[in-house]
Design a protein around this motif. Structure first.
Motif, PDB file in Angstrom:
ATOM      1  N   ALA A   1       3.835  -2.940 -56.700  1.00 18.68           N
ATOM      2  CA  ALA A   1       3.521  -3.376 -55.332  1.00 18.68           C
ATOM      3  C   ALA A   1       3.623  -4.889 -55.218  1.00 18.68           C
ATOM      4  O   ALA A   1       4.244  -5.410 -54.279  1.00 18.68           O
ATOM      5  CB  ALA A   1       2.128  -2.900 -54.939  1.00 18.68           C
TER       6      ALA A   1
ATOM      7  N   GLY B   1      -2.429   0.150 -48.797  1.00 20.61           N
ATOM      8  CA  GLY B   1      -1.105   0.698 -48.497  1.00 20.61           C
ATOM      9  C   GLY B   1      -0.486   0.033 -47.285  1.00 20.61           C
ATOM     10  O   GLY B   1       0.702  -0.319 -47.280  1.00 20.61           O
ATOM     11  N   THR B   2      -1.301  -0.189 -46.253  1.00 13.31           N
ATOM     12  CA  THR B   2      -0.793  -0.793 -45.027  1.00 13.31           C
ATOM     13  C   THR B   2      -0.298  -2.212 -45.283  1.00 13.31           C
ATOM     14  O   THR B   2       0.780  -2.595 -44.808  1.00 13.31           O
ATOM     15  CB  THR B   2      -1.905  -0.818 -43.952  1.00 13.31           C
ATOM     16  OG1 THR B   2      -2.454   0.490 -43.848  1.00 13.31           O
ATOM     17  CG2 THR B   2      -1.349  -1.248 -42.610  1.00 13.31           C
TER      18      THR B   2
ATOM     19  N   VAL C   1       3.136  -2.262 -47.143  1.00 17.34           N
ATOM     20  CA  VAL C   1       4.267  -1.947 -46.266  1.00 17.34           C
ATOM     21  C   VAL C   1       4.509  -3.092 -45.280  1.00 17.34           C
ATOM     22  O   VAL C   1       5.650  -3.508 -45.046  1.00 17.34           O
ATOM     23  CB  VAL C   1       4.032  -0.617 -45.520  1.00 17.34           C
ATOM     24  CG1 VAL C   1       5.137  -0.367 -44.513  1.00 17.34           C
ATOM     25  CG2 VAL C   1       3.952   0.527 -46.518  1.00 17.34           C
TER      26      VAL C   1
ATOM     27  N   VAL D   1       6.236  -6.137 -46.957  1.00 16.14           N
ATOM     28  CA  VAL D   1       7.650  -5.889 -47.224  1.00 16.14           C
ATOM     29  C   VAL D   1       8.443  -5.901 -45.920  1.00 16.14           C
ATOM     30  O   VAL D   1       9.530  -6.463 -45.826  1.00 16.14           O
ATOM     31  CB  VAL D   1       7.841  -4.534 -47.961  1.00 16.14           C
ATOM     32  CG1 VAL D   1       9.312  -4.212 -48.108  1.00 16.14           C
ATOM     33  CG2 VAL D   1       7.171  -4.576 -49.320  1.00 16.14           C
ATOM     34  N   LEU D   2       7.851  -5.324 -44.895  1.00 15.55           N
ATOM     35  CA  LEU D   2       8.497  -5.264 -43.582  1.00 15.55           C
ATOM     36  C   LEU D   2       8.739  -6.677 -43.038  1.00 15.55           C
ATOM     37  O   LEU D   2       9.832  -6.998 -42.553  1.00 15.55           O
ATOM     38  CB  LEU D   2       7.595  -4.478 -42.628  1.00 15.55           C
ATOM     39  CG  LEU D   2       8.283  -3.756 -41.483  1.00 15.55           C
ATOM     40  CD1 LEU D   2       9.232  -2.702 -42.031  1.00 15.55           C
ATOM     41  CD2 LEU D   2       7.239  -3.103 -40.576  1.00 15.55           C
TER      42      LEU D   2
END
Lengths: 308, 309
Positions: A244, A292-293, A296, A299-300
């Motif tokens: 991660a 988790g949020t 993501v 990366v976004l």
């Protein structure tokens, strides 16, 4: 200027988290928090550095959590049962980690198997060995190993923290200023093209896995020094935190692109998130959803900046 | 050398022709299956070792088959183990269920097949058992009472109104919930203020992070109550890192070997010993008694002792 904007998004995510946590809980902005985060970073930073190198070549290693457990188990036996000195145990742990990493790399490269699969097998093997080594028992080591993880002179910085910073810098230098780094990137970008243009493709890949293994061995020593004990269950799920951090730092899962320093910022983001969620008293399910949020989202944000 | 291999096969074939080990009732020696959680876990390892020793000392009385699952949360694997044991024709299954509800269905099938089932370690959920119309005796310690007794030792070192925090285990585990409840009983009775309760997932490293966070967020915390000793070790490291040795008291649960030096120098005040090496043995003895005198099995409480040094 481009290099600067590369880091901008990640640092913005980090600062936003620090501000948010501080607003929810005023004790977050304190030396105690800084100490906590600095204390938790070294092991993850070492493994994320090695993982970046492996992922730049287009590989991955899922066994690092188990290798952390196994190397730690070896440290526990060497120091608690055999009463070896810390430097010897440290060398032993790095050798064990390096040997496992080399094996994963060599089997994957020489037999042409995906590193994903080989390291998945190694995840099971190393964990089994960790339980065998310790007879499934936690080993208490105590003061002999704690010095490495304790702050120097009452400040927040420990020897482990300084060493991990040095490793991050060395990793970045290897990747962006040395021949081996150019080889890693060329192999990850296009292995056939690299082969045709005379770049060695086997040995650099094995070397990357070996380095990751050795760094995981060192991380295991730091982990034991922080806890004063060796736990054969240590590092379950650790591979996911490391991957991660690397992915948040913008390294491509496909290989050919990556930065150790950005992975380190990824580590800071993961560690700050961990510390912050505990301090605001988030429940276990909420911690998982939030982590988790953030992964993501980070990366976004990075992908979005690349496109614009 | 060429005939060695065929010979080997012949030998194998012969050995497999030997009459299968007859089921215990005919030979007069019952077969008991011990189905555990993860044997990688020190606690269950100790439990299994104790059971094997007991069988070795009573080899004439019964046969023992010990099985464990790889991962503490791998329910499907444990369900499969129970099915295999029933298929093998054991007379009794002594089980530490990986989940207090999910194992009930397969245990009902085992009972319907005429196998005696004894529940140890993690108590099966009473409501689920009632729904399934099943009675399975629980032979094991009262975790809540044990945790309360540990909490009472701690309370003597504190003054009413002090802030304390609880580091609990996996929140879905019944024994974890019981220990947390026991800690709360003791702290509430002594008038302490519980400022934070968070899960360390039974793990040292996780508990270390949680303890460090709790100490930073609640500077006045005077004690950390940990639902197992591994997490207590992680909490001790966090207290040392925060420079609060002596200001924050710690208690644990399980009395593992690694906690002894910390009990000796006071960094951990108390832990609970539920006699892990005897837990499976208590269950096996209960099973043997029922098999022998055909009595109706009943719940049975096993001792939990507070350890302070």
């Amino acid at each position: 200027m481009r290099r600067f904007t590369d880091y901008l998004i990640l640092l913005a995510v980090l600062v936003a988290m620090i501000v948010l946590f501080g607003m929810v809980r005023d004790t977050f902005w304190s030396f105690a928090t800084l100490g906590n985060i600095a204390n938790r970073i070294p092991a993850l930073a070492l493994v994320a550095t090695g993982m970046t190198l492996v992922m730049v070549t287009g590989g991955i290693d899922l066994s690092v959590g188990s290798v952390l457990g196994l190397s730690g188990a070896v440290v526990g036996v060497m120091m608690a049962d055999w009463h070896w000195a810390l430097p010897l145990a440290l060398v032993g742990s790095v050798i064990v980690g390096g040997a496992i990493g080399s094996t994963t790399g060599a089997v994957s490269v020489k037999l042409g198997l995906p590193s994903f699969i080989v390291s998945l097998g190694m995840l099971e093997i190393a964990r089994g060995l960790a339980f065998l080594t310790t007879n499934s028992q936690t080993k208490y080591i105590g003061a002999d190993i704690e010095s490495l993880g304790s702050p120097i002179g009452g400040l927040v910085i420990s020897p482990a923290f300084l060493i991990s910073l040095l490793v991050v810098v060395a990793g970045q230098v290897m990747l962006s200023h040395m021949a081996i780094g150019r080889h890693w990137i060329a192999i990850g970008a296009n292995r056939e093209a690299a082969l045709v243009s005379g770049v060695p493709v086997d040995r650099p890949r094995i070397l990357a896995h070996a380095l990751l293994g050795a760094l995981t061995g060192l991380a295991a020593v730091f982990n034991c020094s922080r806890l004063g004990s060796a736990d054969p269950n240590a590092g379950v799920g650790f591979e996911l935190s490391a991957i991660a951090a690397v992915v948040v730092g913008g390294t491509s899962l496909m290989g050919g692109r990556g930065s150790v320093v950005k992975s380190f910022i990824g580590v800071l983001i993961i560690a700050t998130l961990d510390a912050g969620l505990v301090q605001i008293g988030a429940s276990e399910p909420m911690k998982r959803v939030a982590t988790g949020t953030v992964i993501v989202a980070a990366v976004l944000a990075d992908t979005w900046r690349r496109k614009s | 050398m060429k005939f060695v291999l065929p010979l080997l096969f012949a030998a194998l074939a012969l050995s497999s022709c030997k009459p299968a080990p007859e089921s215990g009732i005919e030979s007069g020696k019952p077969k008991v299956a011990l189905v555990m959680k993860s044997l990688a876990n020190e606690f269950f390892q100790t439990m299994a070792e104790g059971a094997k020793k007991h069988q070795a000392a009573h080899a004439a009385d019964y046969d023992l088959i010990v099985n464990g699952i790889k991962n503490e949360t791998d329910l499907a694997e444990q369900v499969g183990l129970v099915e295999q044991m029933v298929a093998q024709g054991v007379q009794a299954i002594v089980i530490a269920p990986a989940d207090s509800k999910a194992l009930v269905t397969v245990l009902k099938r085992a009972k319907d097949a005429g196998v005696l089932v004894i529940n140890i370690d993690n108590k099966l959920d009473a409501d689920t058992l009632k729904l399934a119309g099943l009675q399975i005796p629980f032979v094991g310690p009262d975790n809540r009472a044990g945790a309360k007794a540990v909490g009472e030792v701690l309370a003597k070192k504190l003054t009413a109104g002090d802030e304390v925090a609880i580091i609990e285990g996996v929140t879905t585990a019944f024994n974890g919930q019981q220990r947390k409840a026991g800690f709360e009983d003791a702290m509430n009775a002594a008038g302490m203020k519980i400022v934070s309760t968070q899960s360390g997932q039974w793990e040292m490293e996780k508990a270390n992070g949680v303890a460090a966070g709790i100490l930073a967020a609640n500077p006045n915390v005077k004690a950390l109550l940990c639902a197992n000793d591994n997490m207590a070790l992680g909490a001790v490291a966090a207290v040392q890192a925060a420079g609060k040795v002596g200001q924050v008291q710690i208690v644990g649960f399980d009395n593992i070997a690694a906690i002894k030096p910390l009990l000796a120098d006071g960094r951990v005040i108390a832990t609970a010993d539920q006699h892990g090496d005897q837990l499976a043995v208590f269950g096996i003895e209960a099973a043997l008694k029922v098999l022998k005198d055909k009595s109706t099995p009943a719940d049975q409480q096993t001792p939990v002792d507070v350890v302070t040094k």
